[in-house]
Design a protein around this motif. Sequence first.
Motif, PDB file in Angstrom:
ATOM      1  N   PRO A   1       0.567  -1.402   0.379  1.00 15.38           N
ATOM      2  CA  PRO A   1      -0.198   0.009  -0.114  1.00 15.38           C
ATOM      3  C   PRO A   1       0.739   0.930  -0.143  1.00 15.38           C
ATOM      4  O   PRO A   1       0.633   1.972  -0.911  1.00 15.38           O
ATOM      5  N   GLU A   2       1.716   1.417   0.629  1.00 12.55           N
ATOM      6  CA  GLU A   2       3.075   2.136   0.538  1.00 12.55           C
ATOM      7  C   GLU A   2       3.883   2.256  -0.569  1.00 12.55           C
ATOM      8  O   GLU A   2       3.991   3.419  -0.418  1.00 12.55           O
ATOM      9  N   GLU A   3       3.828   1.631  -1.351  1.00 10.71           N
ATOM     10  CA  GLU A   3       4.778   1.796  -2.722  1.00 10.71           C
ATOM     11  C   GLU A   3       4.178   0.795  -3.239  1.00 10.71           C
ATOM     12  O   GLU A   3       4.490  -0.666  -3.837  1.00 10.71           O
ATOM     13  N   PRO A   4       2.629   1.282  -4.333  1.00 13.38           N
ATOM     14  CA  PRO A   4       1.998   1.298  -5.095  1.00 13.38           C
ATOM     15  C   PRO A   4       2.031   0.248  -6.651  1.00 13.38           C
ATOM     16  O   PRO A   4       3.495   0.816  -6.646  1.00 13.38           O
ATOM     17  N   LEU A   5       2.333  -0.878  -7.588  1.00 18.06           N
ATOM     18  CA  LEU A   5       2.703  -0.934  -8.478  1.00 18.06           C
ATOM     19  C   LEU A   5       2.054  -1.740  -8.857  1.00 18.06           C
ATOM     20  O   LEU A   5       1.295  -2.702  -9.255  1.00 18.06           O
ATOM     21  N   ALA A   6       1.313  -0.552 -10.118  1.00 17.39           N
ATOM     22  CA  ALA A   6       0.291  -1.635 -10.785  1.00 17.39           C
ATOM     23  C   ALA A   6       0.187  -1.932 -12.323  1.00 17.39           C
ATOM     24  O   ALA A   6       1.381  -1.398 -12.749  1.00 17.39           O
ATOM     25  N   THR A   7      -1.226  -2.690 -12.680  1.00 17.44           N
ATOM     26  CA  THR A   7      -0.824  -3.267 -13.787  1.00 17.44           C
ATOM     27  C   THR A   7      -0.701  -1.636 -14.785  1.00 17.44           C
ATOM     28  O   THR A   7      -0.943  -2.183 -16.394  1.00 17.44           O
TER      29      THR A   7
ATOM     30  N   PRO B   1       2.460   3.261 -16.128  1.00 19.19           N
ATOM     31  CA  PRO B   1       3.720   3.260 -17.516  1.00 19.19           C
ATOM     32  C   PRO B   1       4.335   2.672 -17.805  1.00 19.19           C
ATOM     33  O   PRO B   1       5.200   2.349 -17.335  1.00 19.19           O
ATOM     34  N   GLY B   2       4.681   1.932 -19.449  1.00 18.98           N
ATOM     35  CA  GLY B   2       4.694   1.274 -19.564  1.00 18.98           C
ATOM     36  C   GLY B   2       4.923  -0.490 -20.293  1.00 18.98           C
ATOM     37  O   GLY B   2       5.493  -0.526 -20.097  1.00 18.98           O
ATOM     38  N   PHE B   3       3.855  -0.127 -19.360  1.00 24.65           N
ATOM     39  CA  PHE B   3       3.746  -1.763 -19.268  1.00 24.65           C
ATOM     40  C   PHE B   3       2.105  -2.230 -20.127  1.00 24.65           C
ATOM     41  O   PHE B   3       2.148  -1.195 -20.438  1.00 24.65           O
ATOM     42  N   ASP B   4       1.958  -3.262 -21.120  1.00 26.59           N
ATOM     43  CA  ASP B   4       1.203  -3.381 -21.424  1.00 26.59           C
ATOM     44  C   ASP B   4       0.152  -4.535 -20.800  1.00 26.59           C
ATOM     45  O   ASP B   4       1.097  -6.163 -21.908  1.00 26.59           O
TER      46      ASP B   4
END
Length: 195
Positions: A148-154, A157-160
């Motif tokens: 929750p503090e350092e999220p990484l979502a699908t 930017p740059g992800f496909d």
Amino acid sequence: MSESIGPVLRVIGCAEADLPAGPARQVAELEAAVWPGSSPGHDPALTPRTMLLVDGAGTVAAALSLLYKPVPLAGRTYRAAGLSSVVARPELRGRGLGGRLVAAARAELAADPAVDLALFSCDRPLAAFYEAAGFEVLPGTVLVGGTPEEPLATDHPGFDKVVLAAFFTDGPGRDRAAFTGVRVPLHPGDTDRLW
């Protein structure tokens, strides 16, 4: 679990911590060849399970990991499993081995009463591969990994990426609707950031 899937190859599975040294070394070598710089293994908090496609001599042809965690969404907590680190020996690609292993993983998850759904992401060009094994794309769904503090979502930017799932509950239509077109707080941690 041991299931024969061909004249020479079979699927085996066990907790990652119980994987014998020989197969574990082969999996680490495969992953390092396909994803240079990756570190082998998964966060023990996700109860990692390894599934392998092996020949009679114990050579690993393909491997994947299953990771597990509760996922709160739509007023309930789902027992989710995800596919991770799906890999086949480069010289054996194109023979359907990875697809057989992924289909076996889906069948194992479907038979597990402690799993409500399988949920994971992949690069968009790989979606058809997973769909052929019985998973479905969830349009507009975003997995939010990391913490929750350092999220990484699908949708970073740059992800496909696309999100895929299979539902094993008594109300799969209702649960599919709950997971479609939403941001899912997966948060598997710093080790398996998007599982």
